[in-house]
Design a protein around this motif. Structure first.
Motif, short mmCIF file in Angstrom:
data_model
loop_
_atom_site.label_atom_id
_atom_site.label_comp_id
_atom_site.label_asym_id
_atom_site.label_seq_id
_atom_site.Cartn_x
_atom_site.Cartn_y
_atom_site.Cartn_z
N ALA A 1 80.51 -44.67 -33.55
CA ALA A 1 80.38 -45.44 -34.79
C ALA A 1 80.08 -46.90 -34.48
O ALA A 1 79.25 -47.53 -35.14
CB ALA A 1 81.67 -45.32 -35.60
N ALA A 2 80.76 -47.41 -33.45
CA ALA A 2 80.52 -48.80 -33.08
C ALA A 2 79.07 -49.00 -32.65
O ALA A 2 78.41 -49.98 -33.02
CB ALA A 2 81.47 -49.22 -31.95
N ARG B 1 84.71 -43.07 -32.56
CA ARG B 1 84.70 -44.49 -32.93
C ARG B 1 83.77 -45.28 -32.03
O ARG B 1 83.17 -46.26 -32.47
CB ARG B 1 86.12 -45.02 -32.87
CG ARG B 1 86.95 -44.38 -33.97
CD ARG B 1 88.41 -44.67 -33.84
NE ARG B 1 88.67 -46.08 -33.95
CZ ARG B 1 89.57 -46.71 -33.22
NH1 ARG B 1 90.30 -46.06 -32.35
NH2 ARG B 1 89.75 -48.00 -33.36
N ASN B 2 83.64 -44.81 -30.79
CA ASN B 2 82.64 -45.46 -29.94
C ASN B 2 81.25 -45.29 -30.51
O ASN B 2 80.43 -46.21 -30.56
CB ASN B 2 82.67 -44.84 -28.54
CG ASN B 2 83.69 -45.53 -27.66
OD1 ASN B 2 84.12 -46.62 -27.97
ND2 ASN B 2 84.05 -44.88 -26.58
N GLY C 1 76.90 -48.99 -35.55
CA GLY C 1 77.03 -50.25 -36.27
C GLY C 1 76.22 -51.35 -35.64
O GLY C 1 75.50 -52.10 -36.34
N VAL C 2 76.31 -51.45 -34.32
CA VAL C 2 75.54 -52.49 -33.65
C VAL C 2 74.06 -52.29 -33.88
O VAL C 2 73.31 -53.24 -34.16
CB VAL C 2 75.86 -52.49 -32.13
CG1 VAL C 2 74.92 -53.39 -31.40
CG2 VAL C 2 77.29 -52.91 -31.91
N LEU D 1 68.83 -54.48 -39.15
CA LEU D 1 68.88 -55.34 -40.33
C LEU D 1 68.39 -56.73 -39.97
O LEU D 1 67.63 -57.35 -40.71
CB LEU D 1 70.32 -55.45 -40.83
CG LEU D 1 70.71 -54.63 -42.05
CD1 LEU D 1 72.14 -54.93 -42.41
CD2 LEU D 1 69.81 -54.95 -43.22
N GLY D 2 68.87 -57.19 -38.82
CA GLY D 2 68.48 -58.53 -38.38
C GLY D 2 66.98 -58.64 -38.27
O GLY D 2 66.37 -59.61 -38.72
N ASN E 1 60.58 -62.86 -45.77
CA ASN E 1 60.06 -62.77 -47.12
C ASN E 1 58.58 -62.45 -47.13
O ASN E 1 57.74 -63.31 -47.31
CB ASN E 1 60.27 -64.12 -47.83
CG ASN E 1 61.41 -64.03 -48.81
OD1 ASN E 1 61.80 -62.94 -49.21
ND2 ASN E 1 61.96 -65.15 -49.17
N GLN F 1 78.59 -41.25 -23.22
CA GLN F 1 79.08 -40.18 -24.10
C GLN F 1 80.57 -39.99 -23.87
O GLN F 1 80.98 -39.10 -23.13
CB GLN F 1 78.34 -38.89 -23.76
CG GLN F 1 77.03 -38.79 -24.48
CD GLN F 1 76.68 -37.35 -24.71
OE1 GLN F 1 76.43 -36.61 -23.79
NE2 GLN F 1 76.68 -36.94 -25.95
N VAL G 1 65.44 -58.62 -41.83
CA VAL G 1 65.71 -59.78 -42.67
C VAL G 1 65.17 -61.05 -42.05
O VAL G 1 64.53 -61.85 -42.71
CB VAL G 1 67.24 -59.92 -42.91
CG1 VAL G 1 67.55 -61.21 -43.60
CG2 VAL G 1 67.73 -58.73 -43.71
N VAL G 2 65.44 -61.24 -40.78
CA VAL G 2 65.09 -62.52 -40.16
C VAL G 2 63.63 -62.53 -39.71
O VAL G 2 62.88 -63.46 -40.01
CB VAL G 2 66.02 -62.79 -38.95
CG1 VAL G 2 65.58 -64.04 -38.24
CG2 VAL G 2 67.45 -62.88 -39.41
N VAL H 1 72.68 -50.87 -36.41
CA VAL H 1 72.35 -51.23 -37.80
C VAL H 1 72.19 -52.74 -37.92
O VAL H 1 71.25 -53.22 -38.56
CB VAL H 1 73.46 -50.72 -38.74
CG1 VAL H 1 73.34 -51.38 -40.08
CG2 VAL H 1 73.37 -49.22 -38.88
N VAL H 2 73.09 -53.48 -37.29
CA VAL H 2 73.00 -54.94 -37.39
C VAL H 2 71.68 -55.43 -36.80
O VAL H 2 70.99 -56.28 -37.38
CB VAL H 2 74.20 -55.60 -36.67
CG1 VAL H 2 73.99 -57.09 -36.57
CG2 VAL H 2 75.48 -55.28 -37.40
#
Lengths: 628, 190, 104
Positions: free
Chosen positions: A607-608, A604-605, A611-612, A618-619, A627, A599, A622-623, A614-615
């Motif tokens: 947010a980063a 921005r930390n 972001g990680v 998502l990964g 399908n 903390q 998707v992967v 989210v990736v």
């Protein structure tokens, strides 16, 4: 009355509850009368049950009264039931009878004590536990009573718990008993494993089919429990210390009832003992005989009026185990009954002396009390003659039965028994002379003590004298229970036969009886010469006064390697167990400190990090899921 | 033709976006944003969402970006930011990974499912959407209005409430602190 | 291929790139106003995908959603700028890094 055999323990239990709730309000002496009433009522019910049993034929004298199903777990089905058969009713008779007398005595003895009602609370609880023990239909119910009497013993020994000695003595009694209890428990486990039941009738009926080694295990572990409860070597050392309790406690618990529980247990398990390896009864007999002799030697050198009686009790219990080991169970029970009479009498008498001497217990400061306490002295003398084995008092007949059985087992044991009888006569005479005859030595005590006021020994109140007289009467005539002349006079043997079997002996009784009588007279004469007429110096070596340094040896062992073991366990608990728990706390705190740094407060930390995340998410979708 | 429009609009969008993130001067960044917004509006028209295109221009480019510019100018924060320094270590690397990851994964998902779009139809929730499906050739405004004021009328009302709250809240937030009590006491005493 | 019409997929790809650029912008820029602008970029990317899919699926619900997104984005910008004004009035040159008082 047999149907309500459950009333016998229930009445003292009711007394316990009533005194628990109203004791303080009832106070001195009403609480005492209530307790006595309950015990007396139990005695009446017992008498009724006795006559009921008597009216049945010998084979049918067995009544099981189930109170409730206690443990219905799988193959272990134990009921809380009472077994009313000759043995248990006999025990109940003298437990409730002598118990009532001692309750009555206690009203006078404990008068003026601030915790008067609490005493009777514990006494009633004890009566309940003892009756449960004796009436138990299976080993588990007996064990419940066993533990109960142990607890009450602790509570009552440490009754005056402000005195450190009393508190310690209570603890000592409880802990030593516990060691024995371990044996009892193992015996129960073996019995259950061998026969699938804990009920006495079940075990004893199946005794024939138990493997010899298992039977030996059952018997010997039960004996270990008996050693703890009945103060035999090596677990006897709690009994002398237990004299810190009030005299009625010593009389009831440590003379007449609790200490006999061990003998009772062995007699209950006698069929199992019969089928065990022959070294088991021999071991029991030897331990009994050696304990008897051992304790008698110590009693010779004791100066506290109650300690003499304590060692005497250990010695007489040794006799009972000698009888058990020799196969003469009836003789053991007979001696138990007569011993209950005269030992309770002696303890109550000693209590009267202590009471009259204003709490003086050292015999060296007594003397010439016969004229000042006539009733006490007379009853005490009856008790003395009984324990010394002088005919026709009850002690003579019962001790003789035991000596006969010992002779049959082994002449060596008989000799040991004889020597013990000699010593018994000797030290009891010594006690009587030191207390009631000779010169009045209490004035010297007064000068030593300083300004205490003159010690005026006086007779006890009537309420304390009644039980003494009753017990004296019983000690005199108690012998008729089992006179060995012919089959009709051997009432007790006949009565207990369905449960305990018979022990026939071909040895001539008369010569042995004569020898025993002569020995007793020799002992008495020796004591009179040394202590009465001062013809020789008293033999009281320090090693005997200290009980052969047994206590010190145990303390040293417990203090040395014992303490080392305890310290190791304590270290383990403090460091390993507590360390693990505290370690987890420290671990959590340390981890939290590290995680705290995430903390940073910087958007921005965060947010980063989002972001990680989210990736990654998502990964996965998707992967990995792909399908679909 | 469609392709040409798409490529032009796409270039506008990307140029504007890159401009927003790389221009150090806030005003330049705002202008790049306008470029992107216009590009998006063009693509809306290409997708026959004419109403939305107009709303995009009026609201987004016309109001929101203007608001941005107002704030930049009024507060005087139009100093250029130094883009060389980055106080947080790893931030740029993380940003690269995150951006690359997001783009890569979504593009992959889009391409992998390009034949499957519309195969699984979402459930038709209401009678009106069914009506909408019956009249696919109505004008965009009509269709949008029909959907908005029947299926989503509650959300519509709530957004009006939201706007009011936002305005009230912002006015409160941006107000200067009220006059301190000491000034009034000095006034009364003097 | 050159003459092919752009399919939905192309729009989605474009939206993805726009979204990615917006994300990078949020993470990299320190000026709060520009960070807000990058968030607007991301919202526009989403709107673009909604519209493209709405056209493809024939469902007007996608455009309704975009409508609402725009409304909410407007409200959000208003409030966000209000906050930035309140902060920057106190510290005129504050960046996102200077506002770290909730440090744990």
């Amino acid at each position: 009355m047999l149907d309500v055999v459950w009333l016998i323990p229930a009445l003292p239990l009711a007394g316990f509850v009533l005194i628990l709730l109203f004791g303080r309000r009832l106070g001195d002496p009403k609480a005492g009368y209530l307790a006595t009433l309950m015990c007396g009522a139990a005695f009446v019910v017992t008498v009724g049950a006795f006559f009921d049993l008597l009216s049945k034929s010998a084979e049918e004298r067995e009544h099981i009264s189930k109170v409730f199903t206690w443990v219905p777990v799988g193959s272990l089905k134990v009921d809380f039931s009472f077994l009313a058969d000759p043995l248990s009713i006999t025990m109940c008779l003298f437990v409730t009878g002598i118990g009532t007398l001692i309750h009555l005595y206690s009203i006078g003895y404990m008068h003026g004590d601030p915790r008067f009602s609490k005493f009777f609370l514990y006494l009633n609880l004890f009566a309940f536990s003892m009756l449960v023990l004796v009436l138990g239909e299976n080993m588990l119910v007996t064990f419940l009573g066993w533990e109960g009497v142990g607890t009450c013993s602790y509570l009552l020994i440490a009754f005056w718990h402000e005195r450190d000695i009393a508190a310690t003595a209570g603890k000592k009694a409880f802990v030593t008993n516990r060691v024995g209890d371990w044996g009892f428990m193992l015996s129960m486990f073996f019995a259950f494993q061998a026969t699938g039941t804990l009920s006495y009738l079940g075990i004893n009926d199946a005794a024939g089919s138990i493997a010899k080694s298992t039977a030996t295990a059952i018997a010997l572990f039960a004996f270990m429990g008996a050693c703890g409860k009945s103060a035999q070597l090596p677990l006897y050392l709690w009994l002398p210390d237990a004299m810190e309790g009030p005299a009625p406690v010593s009389a009831l618990i440590h003379a007449a009832t609790m200490v006999t529980a061990g003998v009772f247990l062995m007699c209950r398990m006698s069929p199992v003992l019969e089928v065990s390896s022959s070294y088991a009864p021999t071991l029991i007999a030897v331990v009994g005989a050696v304990t008897a002799l051992f304790a008698a030697t110590i009693a010779v050198a004791q100066n506290d009026i109650k300690k003499v009686l304590a060692y005497s009790t250990i010695s007489q219990l040794g006799y009972m185990f000698l009888a058990v080991g020799s196969g003469a169970y009836t003789a053991a029970i007979f001696h138990m009954i007569t011993h209950a009479f005269f030992k309770a009498l002696l303890f109550l008498g000693s209590g009267a002396v202590i009471h009259g001497m204003h709490d003086e217990q050292d015999m060296r400061r007594m003397g010439a009390l016969r004229k000042l306490m006539p009733v006490t002295a007379a009853t005490f003398i009856v008790g003395w003659l009984s324990i010394a084995g002088v005919p026709p008092f009850s002690g003579f007949w019962s001790k003789d039965d035991i000596l006969l059985a010992a002779y049959d087992k082994s002449p060596v044991l008989w000799v040991i028994g004889l020597v013990t009888a000699l010593l018994t006569a000797y030290y009891m005479t010594r006690q009587v002379i030191m207390v009631f005859y000779g010169e009045a030595r209490w004035h010297d005590a007064h000068e030593e003590h300083g300004a205490h006021g003159d010690v005026q020994p006086h007779e006890s109140p009537t309420i304390m004298l009644i039980p003494l007289v009753v017990l004296a009467g019983l000690s005199i005539v108690g012998g008729i229970l089992n006179l060995p002349f012919n089959a009709t006079t051997e009432k007790l043997t006949h009565w207990l036969e369905p449960v305990l079997g018979t022990h026939d002996s071909d040895t001539a009784k008369l010569p042995l009886a004569a020898v025993a009588t002569v020995i007793a007279i020799i002992g008495i004469a020796l004591a009179i010469m040394i202590y009465g007429k001062h013809k020789a110096k008293p033999i009281e070596p320090a090693v005997l006064a200290d009980g052969w340094h047994y206590d010190a040896a145990v303390s040293k062992f417990m203090g040395g390697p014992g303490r080392g073991a305890f310290d190791a366990v304590a270290w383990y608990d403090a460091n390993v167990v507590d360390g693990a728990v505290n370690g987890i706390g420290r671990l959590v705190r340390g981890t939290a400190q590290k995680i705290r740094t995430v903390q940073s407060g910087n958007v921005r930390n965060y947010a980063a990090a989002i972001g990680v995340g989210v990736v990654l998410l998502l990964g996965w979708f998707v992967v990995v899921r792909g399908n679909r | 033709m469609q392709l040409f429009v798409f490529i032009c609009a796409g270039l506008m969008i990307l140029a504007g976006a890159v401009g927003v993130i790389t221009r150090s001067h806030p005003v330049h960044a705002a202008l790049s944003l306008i470029l992107t917004l216009f590009g998006v509006a063009v693509l809306y028209i290409a997708q026959e969402a004419q109403f939305l295109a107009v709303v995009q221009v009026i609201v987004y480019a016309g109001a929101i970006v203007v608001l941005f510019l107002f704030v930049i100018m009024l507060l005087g924060v139009d100093k250029a930011e130094d883009l060389q320094i980055e106080p947080l270590k790893l931030q740029r690397k993380t940003a690269g990974i995150v951006g690359g990851g997001v783009i890569g994964l979504i593009v992959y998902a889009a391409i992998a499912s390009r034949d499957n779009i519309g195969v699984v139809k979402p459930p038709q929730s209401d009678a009106v959407t069914a009506v909408d499906a019956l009249n696919p050739h109505d004008s965009n405004v009509r269709r949008l209005a029909r959907d908005l004021f029947s299926d989503h009328v509650l959300a519509f009302e709530l957004t009006s409430v939201l706007l009011v709250i936002a305005v009230v809240g912002t006015v409160l937030l941006a107000r200067r602190a009220p006059k301190s009590p000491t000034r009034t006491t000095t006034e009364t005493s003097s | 291929m050159i003459a092919a019409a752009p399919t939905t997929t192309w729009y989605l790809v474009l939206a993805a790139v726009l979204f990615g650029v917006g994300t990078v912008g949020v993470l990299v820029r320190r000026n709060p106003l520009i960070m807000l602008m990058c968030i607007e970029l991301m919202l526009n990317a989403v709107n673009l995908s909604f519209v493209a899919l709405s056209k493809k699926l024939g469902d007007i619900g996608g455009q309704t959603t975009v409508f609402f997104v725009m409304v909410v984005a407007a409200a959000e910008v208003v409030v966000g700028l209000g906050i930035i004004v309140a902060i920057l009035r106190r510290k005129p040159n504050a960046t996102a890094d200077d506002l770290a008082e909730l440090k744990g």
